[in-house]
Scaffold this motif. Structure first.
Motif, PDB file in Angstrom:
ATOM      1  N   HIS A 197      54.050  -0.307  -6.628  1.00 49.70           N
ATOM      2  CA  HIS A 197      55.387   0.206  -6.347  1.00 49.70           C
ATOM      3  C   HIS A 197      56.034   0.844  -7.567  1.00 49.70           C
ATOM      4  O   HIS A 197      56.964   1.646  -7.424  1.00 49.70           O
ATOM      5  CB  HIS A 197      56.267  -0.934  -5.826  1.00 49.70           C
ATOM      6  N   ASP A 198      55.583   0.512  -8.790  1.00 57.33           N
ATOM      7  CA  ASP A 198      56.130   1.127 -10.002  1.00 57.33           C
ATOM      8  C   ASP A 198      55.389   2.400 -10.393  1.00 57.33           C
ATOM      9  O   ASP A 198      55.744   3.031 -11.398  1.00 57.33           O
ATOM     10  CB  ASP A 198      56.059   0.132 -11.170  1.00 57.33           C
ATOM     11  N   GLY A 199      54.365   2.765  -9.643  1.00 54.99           N
ATOM     12  CA  GLY A 199      53.625   3.985  -9.948  1.00 54.99           C
ATOM     13  C   GLY A 199      52.432   3.774 -10.850  1.00 54.99           C
ATOM     14  O   GLY A 199      51.799   4.748 -11.255  1.00 54.99           O
ATOM     15  N   TYR A 200      52.096   2.505 -11.186  1.00 56.47           N
ATOM     16  CA  TYR A 200      50.909   2.264 -12.003  1.00 56.47           C
ATOM     17  C   TYR A 200      49.659   2.319 -11.122  1.00 56.47           C
ATOM     18  O   TYR A 200      49.653   1.813  -9.994  1.00 56.47           O
ATOM     19  CB  TYR A 200      50.991   0.891 -12.677  1.00 56.47           C
TER      20      TYR A 200
ATOM     21  N   PRO B  37      40.120   7.549 -10.148  1.00 54.08           N
ATOM     22  CA  PRO B  37      38.844   8.096 -10.634  1.00 54.08           C
ATOM     23  C   PRO B  37      38.743   8.062 -12.149  1.00 54.08           C
ATOM     24  O   PRO B  37      37.652   7.957 -12.702  1.00 54.08           O
ATOM     25  CB  PRO B  37      38.857   9.535 -10.094  1.00 54.08           C
ATOM     26  N   ASN B  38      39.867   8.124 -12.843  1.00 54.99           N
ATOM     27  CA  ASN B  38      39.880   8.002 -14.303  1.00 54.99           C
ATOM     28  C   ASN B  38      40.207   6.548 -14.655  1.00 54.99           C
ATOM     29  O   ASN B  38      41.355   6.117 -14.552  1.00 54.99           O
ATOM     30  CB  ASN B  38      40.913   8.962 -14.897  1.00 54.99           C
ATOM     31  N   GLU B  39      39.176   5.767 -15.054  1.00 57.21           N
ATOM     32  CA  GLU B  39      39.386   4.341 -15.299  1.00 57.21           C
ATOM     33  C   GLU B  39      40.389   4.079 -16.414  1.00 57.21           C
ATOM     34  O   GLU B  39      41.019   3.025 -16.459  1.00 57.21           O
ATOM     35  CB  GLU B  39      38.051   3.683 -15.641  1.00 57.21           C
ATOM     36  N   ALA B  40      40.568   5.027 -17.354  1.00 55.58           N
ATOM     37  CA  ALA B  40      41.513   4.826 -18.458  1.00 55.58           C
ATOM     38  C   ALA B  40      42.957   4.767 -17.965  1.00 55.58           C
ATOM     39  O   ALA B  40      43.842   4.274 -18.663  1.00 55.58           O
ATOM     40  CB  ALA B  40      41.360   5.944 -19.494  1.00 55.58           C
ATOM     41  N   ASP B  41      43.227   5.285 -16.745  1.00 53.18           N
ATOM     42  CA  ASP B  41      44.587   5.286 -16.210  1.00 53.18           C
ATOM     43  C   ASP B  41      44.952   3.962 -15.545  1.00 53.18           C
ATOM     44  O   ASP B  41      46.125   3.719 -15.266  1.00 53.18           O
ATOM     45  CB  ASP B  41      44.745   6.419 -15.176  1.00 53.18           C
ATOM     46  N   GLN B  42      43.986   3.081 -15.290  1.00 54.48           N
ATOM     47  CA  GLN B  42      44.213   1.895 -14.475  1.00 54.48           C
ATOM     48  C   GLN B  42      44.858   0.760 -15.277  1.00 54.48           C
ATOM     49  O   GLN B  42      44.667   0.645 -16.486  1.00 54.48           O
ATOM     50  CB  GLN B  42      42.883   1.408 -13.883  1.00 54.48           C
ATOM     51  N   TRP B  43      45.593  -0.103 -14.533  1.00 53.25           N
ATOM     52  CA  TRP B  43      46.117  -1.387 -15.017  1.00 53.25           C
ATOM     53  C   TRP B  43      47.027  -1.224 -16.236  1.00 53.25           C
ATOM     54  O   TRP B  43      47.031  -2.056 -17.135  1.00 53.25           O
ATOM     55  CB  TRP B  43      44.975  -2.346 -15.366  1.00 53.25           C
ATOM     56  N   GLY B  44      47.840  -0.165 -16.274  1.00 52.61           N
ATOM     57  CA  GLY B  44      48.741   0.042 -17.404  1.00 52.61           C
ATOM     58  C   GLY B  44      49.745  -1.084 -17.565  1.00 52.61           C
ATOM     59  O   GLY B  44      50.095  -1.459 -18.687  1.00 52.61           O
ATOM     60  N   PHE B  45      50.228  -1.655 -16.456  1.00 54.12           N
ATOM     61  CA  PHE B  45      51.240  -2.708 -16.550  1.00 54.12           C
ATOM     62  C   PHE B  45      50.660  -4.007 -17.096  1.00 54.12           C
ATOM     63  O   PHE B  45      51.404  -4.889 -17.510  1.00 54.12           O
ATOM     64  CB  PHE B  45      51.895  -2.949 -15.178  1.00 54.12           C
ATOM     65  N   VAL B  46      49.315  -4.164 -17.100  1.00 54.14           N
ATOM     66  CA  VAL B  46      48.688  -5.355 -17.667  1.00 54.14           C
ATOM     67  C   VAL B  46      48.157  -5.079 -19.072  1.00 54.14           C
ATOM     68  O   VAL B  46      48.322  -5.891 -19.985  1.00 54.14           O
ATOM     69  CB  VAL B  46      47.532  -5.844 -16.757  1.00 54.14           C
ATOM     70  N   LEU B  47      47.531  -3.897 -19.251  1.00 55.04           N
ATOM     71  CA  LEU B  47      46.897  -3.573 -20.528  1.00 55.04           C
ATOM     72  C   LEU B  47      47.877  -3.028 -21.558  1.00 55.04           C
ATOM     73  O   LEU B  47      47.519  -2.865 -22.720  1.00 55.04           O
ATOM     74  CB  LEU B  47      45.769  -2.551 -20.301  1.00 55.04           C
ATOM     75  N   GLY B  48      49.092  -2.673 -21.132  1.00 58.81           N
ATOM     76  CA  GLY B  48      50.113  -2.283 -22.093  1.00 58.81           C
ATOM     77  C   GLY B  48      50.235  -0.793 -22.342  1.00 58.81           C
ATOM     78  O   GLY B  48      50.973  -0.379 -23.233  1.00 58.81           O
ATOM     79  N   HIS B  49      49.557   0.067 -21.572  1.00 61.19           N
ATOM     80  CA  HIS B  49      49.781   1.508 -21.744  1.00 61.19           C
ATOM     81  C   HIS B  49      50.684   2.005 -20.616  1.00 61.19           C
ATOM     82  O   HIS B  49      50.866   1.334 -19.599  1.00 61.19           O
ATOM     83  CB  HIS B  49      48.466   2.277 -21.784  1.00 61.19           C
ATOM     84  N   ASP B  50      51.255   3.188 -20.800  1.00 56.52           N
ATOM     85  CA  ASP B  50      52.286   3.673 -19.893  1.00 56.52           C
ATOM     86  C   ASP B  50      51.817   4.881 -19.094  1.00 56.52           C
ATOM     87  O   ASP B  50      52.600   5.765 -18.775  1.00 56.52           O
ATOM     88  CB  ASP B  50      53.558   4.025 -20.683  1.00 56.52           C
ATOM     89  N   ARG B  51      50.515   4.937 -18.767  1.00 55.08           N
ATOM     90  CA  ARG B  51      50.021   6.037 -17.935  1.00 55.08           C
ATOM     91  C   ARG B  51      50.230   5.668 -16.474  1.00 55.08           C
ATOM     92  O   ARG B  51      49.651   4.692 -15.980  1.00 55.08           O
ATOM     93  CB  ARG B  51      48.536   6.287 -18.223  1.00 55.08           C
ATOM     94  N   LYS B  52      51.059   6.449 -15.785  1.00 52.72           N
ATOM     95  CA  LYS B  52      51.306   6.187 -14.379  1.00 52.72           C
ATOM     96  C   LYS B  52      51.697   7.480 -13.661  1.00 52.72           C
ATOM     97  O   LYS B  52      52.020   8.495 -14.287  1.00 52.72           O
ATOM     98  CB  LYS B  52      52.386   5.115 -14.200  1.00 52.72           C
TER      99      LYS B  52
END
Length: 752
Positions: free
Chosen positions: A230-233, A238-253
């Motif tokens: 719901h937050d857009g994460y 297809p690009n695994e680097a974009d996944q799980w930003g809210f857990v891994l600490g990056h802001d790609r969404k």
């Protein structure tokens, strides 16, 4: 003697040529543009419909997976309460709870952890599933989960309520588990017979299977399915680097990368639109609502607790590459045809202008030359008629109906295709209003559409009047598609419509929809069968086996020898039946639960397998060797199961008094590798070569060689799933060699 040129010939010839050429070229360009526009719009509609179907399949896939987990949890909770488990002594209910959890883990193979937490959040019993086995965690390693969000949210649950956690990554000892392990935690409270809450049962569902099923739902090479919270994460991309930003600490969404598209996605439940040269198709998964609606029959008393953070968006992004196919097809196949037609049009116009020039010259020549001029004029008229006949044939032989009307809707032209579609002849219909071809109930909408179209300036092509109905001469209605254009011909504005009968296509679409619905029902029935096999069949079997073992322990030696022997037979038969059910479930899940094929070093898989079973190999004093192994494209888990079954069979069917010797080798073929597993066992007669790969087919009794008769059937199904084949060569008394093929890592072959 060359006659003098007339003063008017120099100006009259270009004017006549341009006039004739303009008329013929206008009709040709009109036909070509309408043809191209129809192809383009048809392919575009099919493209969009395919994207919507992929998204809907993905949404139903997620619902189906979660429904299965909810059913497991409700069944387990009610089963334990009906047994009165928590009214037993503590050591006894802990032991039996561990047995129940282990049975669920090994039968379903979907849960990373099955736990029981007391009302204070302390783990009391915990079963971890890895290496295809359930393992009970020692009490010294149990953890306090009182501070975890899912326990804080779920500890106040009332009877019959289920808490569903967000989809995130598993955390052990305050660290993210590696490799990354997506999980969804489902909690349900447990009560004793007095109604006292004893704690909660927690299922850690391995959501990687759900994500894999989502990826497989994408059926278009130009499309990609993504799962977004719901937050857009991104939860899956297809690009695994974009996944799980809210857990891994990056802001790609998604809101940052596609802000305009995200605003439209969050504003609706589902839809389709185009932004920045991409087609976005999306649908919303409201987890609790979806599960509640999908359970059939409804689970009485089951309620779901979840927040907005369990609402996901399934998004398909597709590039417009598919549309270039229609342009390439038009360029490669249709454009040369219209170019040749354009050249003939130019020649006809030039011939006509030359005739006009010669006619003017004849008027200035003497009477002696007049007869020759008339002859040439007749020849020119012949060319004109042939050109007109050619263009008329082009219009009459079009596959689509061509109808031309004036500004008032009166039909001026009606080709043969239109006659076949509507059942009128051109002589009957020309001069009538076009409304005669439209059912009465939609004529008012058609008049509004045409009136709006007439007011548009400048004149442009209007495409896809949509899915409407036409009216035949016999009064029957049928589905049509209409593409409308307006052109000025001889100074008058006319409406030109291309009409296509799409009744067969609509019928085929409805039939396809019915087949899809039947397939969905079939899949649901298969899922119910797996559920019954894992619970309704194994539960009475476990109960029977447990009580027979109690009889054996308590009354062994107190009964006669026959009774002890018969009890032993029952225990052994129960064990074989349990193994048979588990093997049958494994066999049925080879295609649906298999992993994605990837490059795999066969030597690494084989070395790990031999290391894991080194104690068994040592006990049987088996001599197992192998050549250097290649890299193939395969599912690593199923490749290990294939090798394990073949090597296990070689050790099981050993020749009496002979040390088992097993050798594994590989030989390169043009696009694949041929593997062989050779042994010096008892061998197999040739007449049984095909039979041994069939399910439940055994050549020996259980008393002589153990097994369920499914192992080689599993091998055959695994190999065929990878696009290969399996066979054997054998000499009775000397040994057997099993062969199978796997795709080489450098070959370009697709695997299902």
């Amino acid at each position: 003697m060359t006659p003098p040129q007339s003063p008017i010939s120099a100006s009259s010839m270009p004017k006549g040529f341009l006039t004739n050429f303009a008329k013929l070229a206008t009709l040709l360009i009109l036909a070509a543009s309408m043809h191209y526009y129809f192809i383009h719009e048809t392919m575009r509609g099919d493209w969009k419909a395919s994207e919507q179907l992929n998204v809907e399949i993905a949404r139903r896939t997620i619902t189906t997976d979660i429904v299965s987990v909810v059913r497991d949890l409700t069944f387990l909770t009610r089963h334990l309460e009906q047994q009165g488990l928590f009214d037993l002594p503590e050591n006894e209910w802990k032991r039996r709870l561990a047995l129940e959890f282990s049975a669920l883990s090994e039968s379903k193979r979907l849960y990373d952890q099955v736990r029981f937490l007391d009302v204070h959040g302390m783990e009391i019993v915990r079963i971890n599933y890895f290496d295809k086995q359930a393992h009970r965690v020692p009490e010294s390693s149990l953890q306090d989960k009182s501070g975890r969000d899912y326990f804080v949210e779920g500890r106040e649950l009332d009877r019959g309520k289920i808490y569903i956690s967000p989809l995130d990554l598993n955390i052990e000892y305050r660290r993210i588990e590696q490799p990354l392990k997506p999980v969804i935690r489902l909690l349900m409270p447990q009560f004793d017979k007095a109604g006292r809450k004893k704690g909660v049962i927690v299922l850690n569902y391995l959501a990687q299977q759900l994500i894999d099923n989502l990826i497989q739902a994408s059926g278009d090479v130009h499309s990609s399915l993504e799962l977004v919270n719901h937050d857009g994460y991104w939860l899956s991309s297809p690009n695994e680097a974009d996944q799980w930003g809210f857990v891994l600490g990056h802001d790609r969404k998604m809101p940052q990368r596609y802000p305009d598209a995200w605003m439209r996605i969050v504003s609706k439940e589902s839809g389709q639109f185009e932004v920045a040269d991409q087609l976005f198709t999306f649908a919303t998964v409201r987890l609790g609502q979806a599960v509640r609606e999908a359970i059939d029959p409804p689970e009485p008393g089951v309620n779901f607790l979840q927040g907005a953070d369990r609402d996901w968006k399934i998004v398909a992004r597709a590039s417009p590459k598919l549309l270039t196919t229609s342009l390439r097809h038009f360029r490669d196949f249709q454009l040369p045809f219209y170019a040749a037609t354009f050249a003939l049009t130019l020649l006809g116009a030039w011939t006509l202008s030359r005739v006009r020039e010669r006619q003017l010259l004849i008027e200035a020549q003497n009477d002696v030359e007049l007869s020759d001029a008339y002859a040439e004029l007749e020849q020119a008229h012949k060319h004109i008629k042939e050109s007109e006949a050619w263009h008329r044939a082009l219009v009459e032989n079009m596959a689509e109906g061509l109808i031309v009307t004036d500004r008032c809707g009166v039909i001026q032209s009606f080709n043969q295709a239109a006659e076949l579609i509507f059942g009128y002849t051109a002589g009957d219909i020309i001069g009538c209003n076009v409304n005669i071809l439209i059912p009465a109930e939609v004529r008012e909408d058609h008049d509004v559409y045409v009136a709006t179209y007439r007011s548009m300036e400048p004149v442009t092509a209007m495409g896809g009047h949509g899915n409407i109905q036409g009216l035949r001469a016999d009064g029957s209605k049928f589905d049509v598609e209409i593409t409308l254009q307006s052109r000025y011909i001889n100074g008058k504005r006319c409406n030109i419509a291309l009409v296509r009968d799409v009744s067969d296509r609509k019928q085929a679409e409805r039939a396809n929809q019915q087949k899809n619905e039947a397939l969905a029902r079939s899949n649901a029935e298969l899922e119910r069968f797996a559920y019954v096999a894992s619970h309704d069949l194994q539960e009475p079997l476990r109960t029977m086996s447990s009580f027979v073992q109690l009889l054996a322990q308590r009354y062994h030696g107190n009964l006669d020898a026959d009774a002890d022997k018969w009890i032993t037979y029952i225990v052994e038969a129960s064990s074989r039946m349990k193994q048979l059910i588990q093997d049958l479930l494994s066999y049925s899940r080879i295609n649906s639960h298999g992993g994605k094929p990837e490059p795999v070093a066969v030597g690494d898989v084989l070395d790990a397998l031999l290391t894991d079973f080194s104690s068994i190999i040592s006990q049987q004093q088996s001599d197992i060797t192998h050549d250097p192994m290649p890299i193939v494209i395969a599912d690593p888990g199923q490749l290990r199961q294939l090798l394990q079954n073949l090597i296990g069979n070689a050790m099981r069917y050993r020749a009496p008094g002979r040390t088992p010797k097993i050798h594994i080798s590989a030989e390169r073929l043009p696009d694949s590798w041929r593997f062989s597993v050779r042994d010096n066992g008892i061998g197999i007669e040739q007449k049984y070569f095909a039979r041994i790969f069939e399910i439940f087919q055994r050549l020996h009794s259980h008393s002589r060689y153990a097994g369920t008769g499914i192992g080689l059937a599993v091998c055959k199904r695994i190999v065929e799933r990878h696009g290969g084949r399996i066979w054997l060569e054998s000499t009775p008394g000397e040994g057997s060699t099993f062969f199978f093929t796997m795709q080489a890592a450098d070959a370009n072959i697709s695997i299902s």
